[in-house]
Each structure stands twice: as C-alpha cells, then as structure tokens.
Write an enzyme that holds these catalytic residues in place. Structure first.
Site, PDB file in Angstrom:
ATOM      1  N   ASP A  25       0.869  -1.169   0.000  1.00  0.00           N
ATOM      2  CA  ASP A  25       0.000   0.000   0.000  1.00  0.00           C
ATOM      3  C   ASP A  25       0.908   1.221   0.000  1.00  0.00           C
ATOM      4  OD1 ASP A  25      -1.698   2.094   0.494  1.00  0.00           O
ATOM      5  OD2 ASP A  25      -2.480   1.328   2.401  1.00  0.00           O
ATOM      6  N   LYS A  87       2.846  11.312  -3.312  1.00  0.00           N
ATOM      7  CA  LYS A  87       1.808  10.680  -4.129  1.00  0.00           C
ATOM      8  C   LYS A  87       0.953  11.718  -4.860  1.00  0.00           C
ATOM      9  CE  LYS A  87      -1.633   6.996  -3.535  1.00  0.00           C
ATOM     10  NZ  LYS A  87      -2.186   6.094  -2.499  1.00  0.00           N
ATOM     11  N   GLU A 184      -7.281   0.563  -4.451  1.00  0.00           N
ATOM     12  CA  GLU A 184      -7.279   0.485  -2.989  1.00  0.00           C
ATOM     13  C   GLU A 184      -8.623   0.037  -2.396  1.00  0.00           C
ATOM     14  OE1 GLU A 184      -5.647   4.336  -2.120  1.00  0.00           O
ATOM     15  OE2 GLU A 184      -3.676   3.711  -2.832  1.00  0.00           O
ATOM     16  N   ASP A 206     -13.194   5.307   1.003  1.00  0.00           N
ATOM     17  CA  ASP A 206     -11.762   5.299   1.291  1.00  0.00           C
ATOM     18  C   ASP A 206     -11.212   6.721   1.249  1.00  0.00           C
ATOM     19  OD1 ASP A 206      -9.016   5.024   1.351  1.00  0.00           O
ATOM     20  OD2 ASP A 206      -8.893   3.557  -0.277  1.00  0.00           O
TER      21      ASP A 206
END
Lengths: 623, 178
Positions: A25, A87, A184, A206
């Site tokens: 992850d 990210k 994810e 999420d």
C-alpha cells in the site's frame, strides 16, 4: 447441483513450493507491506516492530537518502529536501497541484510531470516513490528470506492513466516485479469480504491522506465485481490539516511564514486533527522562528465547521457512483471504511447519515488495503490453495477518448467499464492527400478536450494519399487489468503498417526510465551486474515452471514436432539458466516464449470451451 | 501455423444463450462469471507473457460480449446487426414529427430546470423519462420477437435519443448536487 470440476489452468508446478509475493500500500501519508503467511495475511513490521513506513523521503546534503521515520524527524528542519505526500505529484503537472504556494519545495519549471530540485539534484515523483518502495522491498526480502516473485501495488481507484503508469514505473525502478496494480477500495473489499464471508452490495469509502475513492461492489459467490467507482484524486486528510493550518494563521494573526515554520504548523495542525478523534478539544502550541508564540485551542465543533465543505465534497462522487451503478442508498448492505482519515468523527457521522447505516470499522483502516493486496498477490503469484476460488472484476474510473475536430472529445471507452476492455473506432482524413494524422488521447468526462486530462499524443504517419474521407484509420484502445491504456492505430484500406510515436503528456518516456534505472543501479551498493543476472535467472525459472506446468496439463494439444521444439527450447533455457551469461538467458527465454505462443492460445481456447461444457452438463442435470 | 485470436462465435453463442431480446439475466451473469473465472488475466499473472496477452484478449472479448448483451439497447442493436438489418444510426435521422416535438419540449424543460437549479423538477423529469423508456423497451422486445426489424430499428433510434437525454438529466443533477 453437481458441477464438473475444472482444474485451474495455471496451477503452480510443485504443490509445496511457495512463491514469495507481497502486497504494498503506497500511501500518501504512510506505506505498508504485507504478505500471506500460513494462509493468513499479515503486515510486515520493520526492525523496531513498526508496521507503518511514513511516506517521506529526505535527500540530505551529505548524499544520504533517508526514508520513513528518519526522514520525518527532519521535515521541519530541512523542508526543502524532505518530500512528504509525494503521491500527490505522481503523474501530475505543476499547475495541477493545489496549495503549491505553501509548499517548501523548489519545483522545476517545465512541461509534463513536476520535478523537484533537491540537495541531490532534480528528482521526479517516480524516483521519490521508488525510494519508499525500495525500503519496503528490502523489508520484505529480509523478513521472508528470499527474493520476491512479485508484488501487487495499490493505487487509488480514481487514479488516471498517468498516475497509474507513474506508480508502475516507480515499482520497476525499485526492482519490483509488478503482478498487478490494484485499486485500494477493491483491495479493502477483498480483505473485508473474505474475512466476513459477505454477500450483496457494499460500498467502500476510502479517505486517505491525499485521495478519496468510493467504490460500489457486488459480492457474490466469490466474485468481487466493482459496479462503479468515483472519487477525487486530490482530496484527503492533508486537506483537513491545511484547513486547520489556515485557521491557525488566521486566529494567531501570523505574518507570512518561513518554510520551516509553515511545516511546523502543518505538523501541529495534523496532531490537533488526530487528537480530536477521541477528544472534544485540542491544544495547539508552537514557538516560531520569529519568536512568535502560537497558543490556541481548537474545539471539535470548530473543526467540523471549517472542514464541512471537504466532507461534502466526498458525497458528490458517492452519489455519482451509486447512480452509475444504477442503485440507490437502500440497496447498499454495508459501508466499509478505509483510510486513516475516516477516523474523524465528522466523517463517520456524514457517512452514517448518508447511507442510513453504521459504517463497518472492524478492520484497521490503516492496514486493510495492504492486507487485501497481499491476499491478491499470493493468488497472482500462483500460490492458489483450495478454496481460493475467488475472482476480482474491476473497472476504469474515467472515460477514455480521442480529440476530434473542433477540440471535442470522442469517447471510446466509457467510465466504469469492466477491465480488461478493448474498443476500436474508425476515423478518417480531413484533407485530400493527407498522409499523417495527429491523435490526442484524453481521459475525463467532459465534452471539451481542454476540460479533460491529456494522456498522450500520437502521430500516425505513412497513410497513403487519398481524397479526404477515403482513408479508414482504425484506432484501438486496449485497457489491461492494471487499468493501463495502450493505443494502436492502423490504416485499414491498404493494410499499411504505420509508424506510431507516443509522447506521454504527464509521464516519463522510456528513455527517462532507462536513465533512472541506470542511475539507481550505479548508486546502489550491490553489484549491478550480479543483480541483473539474478533477476534474469528468477524470471527464467518462472518461465520454465510455467511451461512445465502447462505441458503436464495440456501436452495433448501439441503435435509431436511442436512438442519436440518446445522441449528443445526448454532444455536450452534450463542449461543456460544456471550460468552467468545474461544475454544467453534472455535469448533462450525469447525462444521459449515464441515456441509456446500458439500453445498458450490453444490452452486458452480449450479453457473457454471447458467452461461452457461444464455449464451444459449442469443444465442437463437440472432437466 | 499460428492460432489467431478468433473466438469465432457470436456473443450469444459465447454465453450459450438463445439469440433473443428476452432472456434470463441471471443466466447471463452466471455464465459471465464462469467465463471470466477461466480467462481473466489474474489467473495467468504468473505465467508467460504470451499467456498473459492471450488472457487479456479473451477477457476483453468476454467483457465486450457481456456488456453488449446486458444492455437492452445494445443487445437490440446487436440482434438487428446479426439479422442483417442496418440500423443506419449515423445517416438515418428521420423520426416521427410527434416524437421530435416531444423531445424538443422535454429538452427545453430540462434546460430551464437546469438554469434555475430546480433539483426537484429535474428529478421528476428523470423518473418520468425512465418510465417512458421502460415502456419503449417492452415495445422493442415485441417488435424483435415479431421479426419487425424496421419498427425495431425505429425504436432503437428513439431510445438512443431518450437514453442520451436521461444521461444529461443525470449529469445535470450531479452538477447541482455537488
């Protein structure tokens, strides 16, 4: 109901051999690596027993690269060289990034993906992410005691093609064999669904450090089918920190801040946010380099007020995803909460109010994605155990299309199409004698090219001169199971094979990647040659096993001559495999791959026939 | 000899279903899962590149067939195509005047509601149009069953208009709700 049992086409060769595979992850705030051990998905801790690796990389002036907690310790003292939340920069241009004014980095002006100037030179977000992945790879190899067969890397479901490609490039740079890019929320659904044996419609909400995803899934008889997904790839916990940060500046009436002070206050803002998860009020105090002293108290009520619009921003995509799935709130059986940011009480409440049911929190929101990814990695690596008969069907989050005359978008593949997917469309020339055509590939939902994201520009050359409208150029979009697009174009009437040139708009070119690979190998402590050889050997061994297993099952599909040829190539590869001639290994692998291409195709056809045959027998029994 | 990628069957045959507008959607779903269970790239991730590529092609093909059969409008177009009836979507724009008038009025009303941000009005239009569309699908199925390809082609063209408008109302609602 009795069904004929069909053996798995690619079941692993030796039953007791376990291939080492991990799920990673790669988060905005924290990253994790997990694996399946004795049938259980577990997160692998670092030497100090810590599961999380802060996604922070510091390029120190002395040439050292620090990753994780070590880098985190320097984020306020050396903000320019300490990259947090990288990210958010993946596959993004400078003008895409929000709050850039309050960031301490030295951005390099230019086209394409943003780059950062550090004490160790200009770095692309891909390289920074690769540093994080490298640390996780080493952690896993140390913990599992061997080289990894491959890894599943998770990405936000709402990541576009450029962001996905950048993630895959980073993994490659870190020396990882990417088995799959996995969304994810889907990873979370696997971890949740397999744990709870759930059936029905589920939503996965999420909210991570920098991205928001909502996915609507149907869980039925071991199939995880994503019906629709939506989100915002630039909305997450970071934005809540930023709201608190702005509130602090406003309340304390601070003058413009230095980068160090800004980073310090952002850290305090984050601490306050986390404190409010369990408390009604959070103290915020900090001494700035100017000598000013900040001493404030943030109540949860104020926090909820200043972040209300952010919470609202997650509900729009949620409604859209439900509508795309053709469902209403009442159809949803449960909502799985994922991501550290979902710990905020106002998020829990908003989700509960929206869906009219209490969200499911029984798995650690920080770990659930990595655990699901590990489970999928184990399966993809070929460690299929009895009962592991589940299947994942995912979708692309955004429509893919081409620019046509007048700056309009012709959608080729609509959003929420199940992947892999291929779609072709014919185009024609605009002018008499036109011999080249510029193709602009875009992703997004709007009708105007300028409102969509540019993915790549192609040039198709060598079209034979014809009158306008006579040429037929077939453009084929193929999206693979990673959600990555490849485009081919061919002139149909003459069959002339035409040249295609790709210029990714926000990605890195193959040359850039090659240069980075060379660079990273040069800087690596271990011998570059040894490592490349070892990788080739592992790869070759994998191929040998795959072919052997295929032969054991389906040798009857081959003529004697074909069999002899494959056996020859196989023996050749096995003999060079143990040596240290890397080029010989590569050549032998190529030969074996070519020799088995038709075999693979026939096996596949047979598999489809078998699936249908199994069905027919079942029907006959029902009669 | 190379084995070309040629599944060789039409979508209905691939799923072992009768060639008709009406069929049991549950059977389509069940067969879809079975076929994907066999060809999906996740089953081949640890195998050779050739097998991975072939799996991607097969899985794409199965997805395409599933999407075509699942959607009643695409299914009807596909049936007409198989029957050799050209729907001529690009060139044949002739529509009954009555239908076109209705569409124009509806579009105006939607534009108005959009302008004034009247979510309730849009929502009502959305529901109403959905009902109309449902009735037209019933008519379409009857036309296909009776082999009235001309009539079925007309209904397909009308439904394309209406589905597009439905989509636009949905999009407008989305913009207003966020």
């Amino acid at each position: 109901m009795a069904l004929l049992q069909i053996s798995e086409p690619g079941q692993s060769a030796a039953p007791h051999e376990h291939r080492l595979a991990v799920g990673i992850d790669l988060g905005t705030t924290n990253s994790l690596v997990a694996t399946v051990r004795s049938g259980m998905a577990v997160v692998l801790n670092d030497a100090l027993g810590r599961p999380l690796l802060p996604s922070i990389v510091r390029y120190a002036a002395d040439g050292k690269v620090e990753v994780g907690y070590e880098a985190q310790a320097h984020q306020a003292s050396d903000p320019k060289n300490t990259i947090v939340s990288v990210k958010r920069f993946m596959g993004r241009g400078l003008k895409d990034i929000e709050h850039i004014e309050s960031m301490p980095y030295d951005f390099v002006e230019g086209e394409g993906m943003v780059k950062l100037r550090t004490a160790q030179g200009v770095k692309s977000p891909v390289e920074v992410s690769a540093e994080i992945l490298r640390v996780l790879r080493e952690r896993a190899e140390l913990s599992l005691g061997g080289q990894l067969t491959g890894a599943v890397i998770t990405v936000p479901a709402y990541f576009d093609d450029a962001q996905r490609q950048a993630t895959k490039d980073a993994a490659r740079l870190a020396g990882l064999n990417v088995l799959r890019l996995l969304n994810e929320p889907t990873a979370a659904a696997i971890a949740y669904g397999l744990d709870n044996g759930s059936e029905g419609i589920y939503a996965v909400y999420d909210l991570g450090g920098g991205t928001f995803d909502i996915s609507i899934l149907k869980l039925s008889k071991g199939v995880f089918q994503v019906l629709a997904t939506g989100g915002d790839s630039a909305l997450g916990g970071d934005d809540f920190d930023h709201r608190v940060f702005c509130w602090i500046i406003e309340q304390a009436k601070l003058s413009p801040l230095s980068h160090e002070d800004a980073r310090l206050l952002l850290m305090r803002a984050r601490e306050a946010k986390e404190f409010l998860t369990l408390n009604g009020e959070a103290p915020i105090s900090a001494r700035l380099s100017t000598g000013e002293f900040v001493d404030l108290r943030l109540t949860s009520q104020t926090f909820t007020e200043i972040t209300r619009t952010l919470v609202q921003k997650t509900l729009g995509p949620t409604k859209k995803a439900l509508r795309d799935a053709g469902l209403s709130v009442d159809d949803v059986k449960g909502v799985v909460m994922v991501g550290g940011a979902t710990r905020m009480p106002q998020i829990q409440k908003a989700v509960e109010d929206f869906f009219g049911c209490e969200p499911l929190n029984n798995l650690d929101p920080d770990k659930v994605v990595a655990l699901g990814a590990a489970t999928q990695a184990n399966l993809l690596a070929g460690n299929r155990a009895a009962g592991d008969d589940w299947l994942l069907l995912d979708v692309i989050p955004l429509s893919l299309g081409l620019e046509t005359m007048g700056g309009l978008v012709e959608k080729i593949i609509p959003r929420n199409s199940t992947i892999p997917v291929a779609r072709a469309q014919d185009f024609t020339t605009f002018k008499d004698g036109q011999t080249a055509m510029a193709l602009h590939v875009v992703q997004g939902e709007r009708e105007l090219v300028s409102d969509c994201r540019s993915l790549a520009r192609f040039e198709l050359r060598g079209i034979p001169p014809m009158v306008a409208g006579a040429a037929r150029i077939r453009v084929t979009f193929q999206v693979d199971a990673d959600g990555l697009l490849s485009v081919t174009a061919r002139e149909q009437t003459t069959g002339v094979e035409s040249h295609i040139e790709v210029k990714p708009s926000y990605g890195l070119s193959d040359d850039e990647i090659a240069a980075m690979l060379k660079d990273s190998i040069n800087h690596a402590a271990d011998d570059a040659f040894r490592r490349a050889l070892r990788e080739a050997q592992v790869e070759a061994q994998r191929l040998v096993e795959a072919v052997q297993s295929a032969l054991r099952e389906d040798a009857h599909l081959l003529t004697d001559a074909e069999r002899a040829h494959i056996d020859n190539c196989l023996t050749r590869l096995q003999s060079v495999l143990v040596g240290d001639d890397r080029r010989a290994i590569d050549a032998a692998m190529d030969a074996l791959s070519k020799a088995t291409e038709d075999f693979a195709a026939r096996r596949m056809n047979q598999g489809v026939q078998r699936a249908l045959a199994g069905k027919k027998i079942e029907e006959m029994e029902q009669l | 000899m190379t084995v070309p990628f040629d599944p060789g069957q039409d979508h209905f045959a691939l799923f072992g279903l009768p060639r008709s507008q009406a069929f049991d959607i549950a059977r389509l779903e069940a067969r879809y899962r079975e076929l994907q269970g066999e060809v999906h790239p996740d089953r081949y991730a640890h195998l050779s590149d050739a097998e991975k590529r072939r799996a991607m092609q097969w899985a794409s093909r199965v997805n395409e067939a599933y999407q075509t059969l699942k959607d009643p409008l695409r299914r009807a177009r596909y049936l007409l195509e198989l029957a050799g009836h050209d729907v001529r979507l690009e060139t044949n724009t002739a529509m009954p005047v009555e239908f076109l008038m209705e569409q124009m009025e509806l579009r105006e009303a939607v534009a108005e509601a959009k302008e004034s941000g009247d979510i309730d009005a849009l929502d009502a239009r959305h529901r109403q149009l959905k009902r109309t569309i449902r009735d037209e699908y019933t008519a379409l199925q009857a036309a296909l069953e009776a082999g009235e390809h001309q009539r079925a082609g007309e209904l397909v063209r009308q439904l394309m208009f209406q589905e597009k408008l439905l989509q636009e109302i949905g999009d407008a609602l989305e913009v207003l709700e966020t």
